[in-house]
Design a protein around this motif. Structure first.
Motif, PDB file in Angstrom:
ATOM      1  N   GLU A  98       9.095  12.876  -0.604  1.00 54.33           N
ATOM      2  CA  GLU A  98       8.221  12.871   0.566  1.00 54.33           C
ATOM      3  C   GLU A  98       6.838  13.437   0.262  1.00 54.33           C
ATOM      4  O   GLU A  98       5.847  13.057   0.892  1.00 54.33           O
ATOM      5  N   VAL A  99       6.753  14.347  -0.692  1.00 56.33           N
ATOM      6  CA  VAL A  99       5.440  14.865  -1.082  1.00 56.33           C
ATOM      7  C   VAL A  99       4.575  13.740  -1.642  1.00 56.33           C
ATOM      8  O   VAL A  99       3.407  13.574  -1.259  1.00 56.33           O
ATOM      9  N   GLU A 100       5.143  12.959  -2.551  1.00 54.67           N
ATOM     10  CA  GLU A 100       4.396  11.839  -3.122  1.00 54.67           C
ATOM     11  C   GLU A 100       4.119  10.768  -2.069  1.00 54.67           C
ATOM     12  O   GLU A 100       3.051  10.148  -2.075  1.00 54.67           O
ATOM     13  N   ALA A 101       5.065  10.563  -1.167  1.00 57.30           N
ATOM     14  CA  ALA A 101       4.840   9.593  -0.098  1.00 57.30           C
ATOM     15  C   ALA A 101       3.636  10.001   0.758  1.00 57.30           C
ATOM     16  O   ALA A 101       2.850   9.154   1.200  1.00 57.30           O
ATOM     17  N   GLY A 102       3.490  11.307   0.959  1.00 54.35           N
ATOM     18  CA  GLY A 102       2.344  11.791   1.714  1.00 54.35           C
ATOM     19  C   GLY A 102       1.021  11.522   0.998  1.00 54.35           C
ATOM     20  O   GLY A 102      -0.003  11.271   1.650  1.00 54.35           O
ATOM     21  N   ARG A 103       1.036  11.554  -0.330  1.00 53.34           N
ATOM     22  CA  ARG A 103      -0.192  11.280  -1.088  1.00 53.34           C
ATOM     23  C   ARG A 103      -0.629   9.826  -0.961  1.00 53.34           C
ATOM     24  O   ARG A 103      -1.802   9.507  -1.157  1.00 53.34           O
ATOM     25  N   LEU A 104       0.314   8.963  -0.649  1.00 54.40           N
ATOM     26  CA  LEU A 104      -0.042   7.551  -0.494  1.00 54.40           C
ATOM     27  C   LEU A 104      -1.008   7.332   0.662  1.00 54.40           C
ATOM     28  O   LEU A 104      -1.774   6.357   0.664  1.00 54.40           O
ATOM     29  N   ASP A 105      -0.984   8.230   1.646  1.00 54.01           N
ATOM     30  CA  ASP A 105      -1.877   8.078   2.801  1.00 54.01           C
ATOM     31  C   ASP A 105      -3.344   8.050   2.368  1.00 54.01           C
ATOM     32  O   ASP A 105      -4.112   7.184   2.782  1.00 54.01           O
ATOM     33  N   ALA A 106      -3.719   9.023   1.537  1.00 52.63           N
ATOM     34  CA  ALA A 106      -5.112   9.105   1.099  1.00 52.63           C
ATOM     35  C   ALA A 106      -5.492   7.917   0.233  1.00 52.63           C
ATOM     36  O   ALA A 106      -6.619   7.395   0.321  1.00 52.63           O
ATOM     37  N   ILE A 107      -4.559   7.477  -0.628  1.00 57.48           N
ATOM     38  CA  ILE A 107      -4.849   6.329  -1.485  1.00 57.48           C
ATOM     39  C   ILE A 107      -5.013   5.067  -0.646  1.00 57.48           C
ATOM     40  O   ILE A 107      -5.935   4.264  -0.864  1.00 57.48           O
ATOM     41  N   GLU A 108      -4.126   4.894   0.338  1.00 54.76           N
ATOM     42  CA  GLU A 108      -4.235   3.720   1.214  1.00 54.76           C
ATOM     43  C   GLU A 108      -5.555   3.743   1.979  1.00 54.76           C
ATOM     44  O   GLU A 108      -6.223   2.711   2.127  1.00 54.76           O
ATOM     45  N   GLU A 129      13.005  -4.916  -2.929  1.00 58.48           N
ATOM     46  CA  GLU A 129      12.771  -6.361  -2.895  1.00 58.48           C
ATOM     47  C   GLU A 129      11.641  -6.761  -3.840  1.00 58.48           C
ATOM     48  O   GLU A 129      11.700  -7.806  -4.489  1.00 58.48           O
ATOM     49  N   LEU A 130      10.618  -5.914  -3.903  1.00 58.94           N
ATOM     50  CA  LEU A 130       9.494  -6.193  -4.797  1.00 58.94           C
ATOM     51  C   LEU A 130       9.877  -5.991  -6.257  1.00 58.94           C
ATOM     52  O   LEU A 130       9.532  -6.799  -7.120  1.00 58.94           O
ATOM     53  N   GLU A 131      10.571  -4.885  -6.527  1.00 59.47           N
ATOM     54  CA  GLU A 131      10.953  -4.512  -7.891  1.00 59.47           C
ATOM     55  C   GLU A 131      12.409  -4.059  -7.862  1.00 59.47           C
ATOM     56  O   GLU A 131      12.715  -2.929  -7.501  1.00 59.47           O
ATOM     57  N   SER A 132      13.303  -4.963  -8.236  1.00 59.42           N
ATOM     58  CA  SER A 132      14.733  -4.715  -8.043  1.00 59.42           C
ATOM     59  C   SER A 132      15.286  -3.590  -8.906  1.00 59.42           C
ATOM     60  O   SER A 132      16.370  -3.061  -8.617  1.00 59.42           O
ATOM     61  N   HIS A 133      14.585  -3.199  -9.962  1.00 56.04           N
ATOM     62  CA  HIS A 133      15.069  -2.138 -10.846  1.00 56.04           C
ATOM     63  C   HIS A 133      14.347  -0.810 -10.627  1.00 56.04           C
ATOM     64  O   HIS A 133      14.547   0.132 -11.397  1.00 56.04           O
ATOM     65  N   VAL A 134      13.532  -0.751  -9.592  1.00 57.45           N
ATOM     66  CA  VAL A 134      12.717   0.442  -9.331  1.00 57.45           C
ATOM     67  C   VAL A 134      13.306   1.209  -8.155  1.00 57.45           C
ATOM     68  O   VAL A 134      13.723   0.619  -7.153  1.00 57.45           O
ATOM     69  N   GLN A 135      13.334   2.541  -8.270  1.00 52.66           N
ATOM     70  CA  GLN A 135      13.798   3.372  -7.161  1.00 52.66           C
ATOM     71  C   GLN A 135      12.670   4.270  -6.680  1.00 52.66           C
ATOM     72  O   GLN A 135      11.830   4.722  -7.451  1.00 52.66           O
ATOM     73  N   GLY A 136      12.664   4.525  -5.375  1.00 52.30           N
ATOM     74  CA  GLY A 136      11.685   5.413  -4.781  1.00 52.30           C
ATOM     75  C   GLY A 136      11.894   5.457  -3.287  1.00 52.30           C
ATOM     76  O   GLY A 136      12.596   4.608  -2.715  1.00 52.30           O
ATOM     77  N   VAL A 250       2.739   7.688  -8.375  1.00 51.53           N
ATOM     78  CA  VAL A 250       1.684   8.171  -7.474  1.00 51.53           C
ATOM     79  C   VAL A 250       0.896   9.247  -8.217  1.00 51.53           C
ATOM     80  O   VAL A 250       1.482  10.227  -8.677  1.00 51.53           O
ATOM     81  N   PRO A 251      -0.400   9.077  -8.381  1.00 46.32           N
ATOM     82  CA  PRO A 251      -1.166  10.074  -9.137  1.00 46.32           C
ATOM     83  C   PRO A 251      -1.181  11.427  -8.446  1.00 46.32           C
ATOM     84  O   PRO A 251      -1.239  11.517  -7.224  1.00 46.32           O
ATOM     85  N   ASP A 252      -1.117  12.465  -9.257  1.00 45.31           N
ATOM     86  CA  ASP A 252      -1.213  13.836  -8.767  1.00 45.31           C
ATOM     87  C   ASP A 252      -2.676  14.252  -8.847  1.00 45.31           C
ATOM     88  O   ASP A 252      -3.263  14.270  -9.939  1.00 45.31           O
ATOM     89  N   PRO A 253      -3.311  14.584  -7.720  1.00 42.46           N
ATOM     90  CA  PRO A 253      -4.748  14.909  -7.741  1.00 42.46           C
ATOM     91  C   PRO A 253      -5.089  16.135  -8.570  1.00 42.46           C
ATOM     92  O   PRO A 253      -6.259  16.348  -8.899  1.00 42.46           O
ATOM     93  N   ARG A 254      -4.108  16.940  -8.947  1.00 44.75           N
ATOM     94  CA  ARG A 254      -4.385  18.123  -9.772  1.00 44.75           C
ATOM     95  C   ARG A 254      -4.629  17.758 -11.228  1.00 44.75           C
ATOM     96  O   ARG A 254      -5.180  18.563 -11.985  1.00 44.75           O
ATOM     97  N   TYR A 255      -4.206  16.562 -11.627  1.00 42.64           N
ATOM     98  CA  TYR A 255      -4.277  16.179 -13.031  1.00 42.64           C
ATOM     99  C   TYR A 255      -5.263  15.035 -13.225  1.00 42.64           C
ATOM    100  O   TYR A 255      -5.429  14.185 -12.353  1.00 42.64           O
ATOM    101  N   PRO A 256      -5.916  14.968 -14.388  1.00 46.28           N
ATOM    102  CA  PRO A 256      -6.994  13.998 -14.571  1.00 46.28           C
ATOM    103  C   PRO A 256      -6.555  12.587 -14.935  1.00 46.28           C
ATOM    104  O   PRO A 256      -7.378  11.677 -14.901  1.00 46.28           O
TER     105      PRO A 256
END
Length: 409
Positions: A98-108, A129-136, A250-256
């Motif tokens: 959920e932390v990473e999901a929250g970061r998607l707001d700013a990116i969107e 459905e988009l990526e059958s082998h991906v979890q998130g 999802v990129p972490d804004p603390r890291y470059p």
């Protein structure tokens, strides 16, 4: 009547794009591309992942945002016109919690502000459905993100320059630049020895070496180019179906840097990576390539200590991944759990020519400097290849504007 001339230093996608724009607009009578290697696109252009970025991350109004969005359309049309591979395979950013999901707001929000088409949030079920082998737990889907043959684009641009009467000099190293009353003296060393040619204007698109050349014509020491090596593994052919499109964390804004991701290429390969480790030479594509001069300039840069203090934990992790394949692949397994260590083989590596300011901060936006009759592209990391035609358009407009004011009444 004298003929106006311009030299472009660097035979990657940026240098050839600038040269093409110069001949296309007839801004100069003579245009020359100078490349130290014996072939074009040997460095950043030929060693990147081939992703055509849609503009998800960049600050609205920045050069990166504006030129990326302009560049995508120009690149897509150019590839279609000249039969260069370009494929809109789409990209998904995968949130693991959920932390990473929250970061998607700013990116969107940034993506929409930048005018990226079709961006939408997806839940866990639609992600599958988009990526059958991906979890998130969630994702952000960008259907217009594409892949392209950047070396192919570079070779077409160079051919168009030559067709229009320009020159492309390969195996020719620029050893010095000196402003003169008549223009800029460019000293080169090539197949026929050393020579000096005076040009009315010079554009430096030299990537890993741009700061050194800019210093020759009055540029500041900062920003200094810091060579960060990105290493890749590739999926074995029988495992390439693990992904359909581009799969990113999802990129972490603390890291470059963005972190390890999975990237299909137009040649059918699927890359896993890159990491980001400080290279021991500006062209240090392996640990065995060491340049004492390059290394001393990197760690002796007055901003490096501040950068190292801020990111030492990340640096240790990146180093560990470089030295240990299992550790490297574990980063991708977090969102592609079926990926096994034996599914990959060692792949290529590239060097990101990242500019660092004197305070140790990495320069985020494209940075262009003007020194008399010389224009230097001091910072042009990703999405520079995506933006190349737009960067060229922007640079040439600035150069011709300056020349018009100087040469006018």
């Amino acid at each position: 009547m004298s003929r106006a001339s311009c030299a472009v230093i660097g035979g990657g996608i940026l240098g050839t794009a600038v040269a093409h724009r110069l001949v296309e607009t007839e801004a100069f009578d003579e245009v020359t591309v100078i490349e130290k290697e014996t072939a074009l696109a040997r460095h950043q252009t030929g060693r990147n992942s081939g992703v055509v970025h849609a503009g998800l991350y960049y600050a609205p109004g920045s050069l990166k945002a504006r030129l990326c969005r302009r560049g995508v359309g120009m690149l897509r049309d150019f590839c279609a016109e000249h039969d260069v591979a370009y494929d809109e395979i789409g990209k998904v950013l995968v949130a693991l919690d959920e932390v990473e999901a929250g970061r998607l707001d700013a990116i969107e929000e940034r993506a929409r502000a930048n005018g990226v088409p079709g961006v939408r949030r997806v839940g866990a079920a639609e992600l599958r459905e988009l990526e059958s082998h991906v979890q998130g737990v969630a994702g952000l889907h960008s259907p217009s993100t594409a892949i392209a043959d950047f070396p192919g684009v570079t070779h077409v641009l160079a051919a168009l320059v030559e067709k229009a009467g320009g020159r492309v000099l390969l195996g020719t190293r620029v050893v010095d630049l000196r402003p003169t009353s008549a223009g800029v003296a460019v000293m080169t060393e090539g197949p026929h020895g050393r020579s000096v040619q005076v040009y009315d204007e010079v554009v430096i698109c030299a990537g890993l070496h741009v700061d050194r050349l800019a210093r020759r014509v009055g540029g500041d020491v900062a920003p200094r180019i810091m060579p960060f090596r990105g290493e890749y593994y590739t999926l074995r052919p029988e495992r390439r179906d693990l992904v359909r499109g581009l799969v990113y964390p999802v990129p972490d804004p603390r890291y470059p840097f963005l972190g390890v991701h999975l990237t299909p290429r137009v040649d059918g390969e699927v890359l896993v990576g890159p990491n980001a480790v400080l290279a021991l030479a500006r062209e240090g594509y392996t640990w065995g390539r060491v340049s004492p001069r390059d290394l001393a300039q990197a760690v002796g840069n007055r901003g490096f200590a501040a950068f190292a203090r801020a990111h030492w934990r990340t640096g240790i992790g990146e180093l560990a991944g470089s030295l240990n394949r299992r550790r490297f692949i574990a980063a991708a397994q977090r969102y592609v759990p079926e990926l096994a260590v034996d599914d990959v083989v060692r792949g290529p590596s590239g060097i990101r020519a990242q500019a660092m300011d004197a305070d140790g901060s990495l320069v985020d936006d494209f940075r262009i400097e003007r020194h008399g009759r010389v224009t230097a592209l001091r910072n042009a990391p990703s999405p520079a290849a995506t933006s190349s035609l737009a960067i060229a358009e922007h640079l040439v407009a600035e150069i011709t504007g300056v020349r018009g004011r100087r040469e006018g009444p």
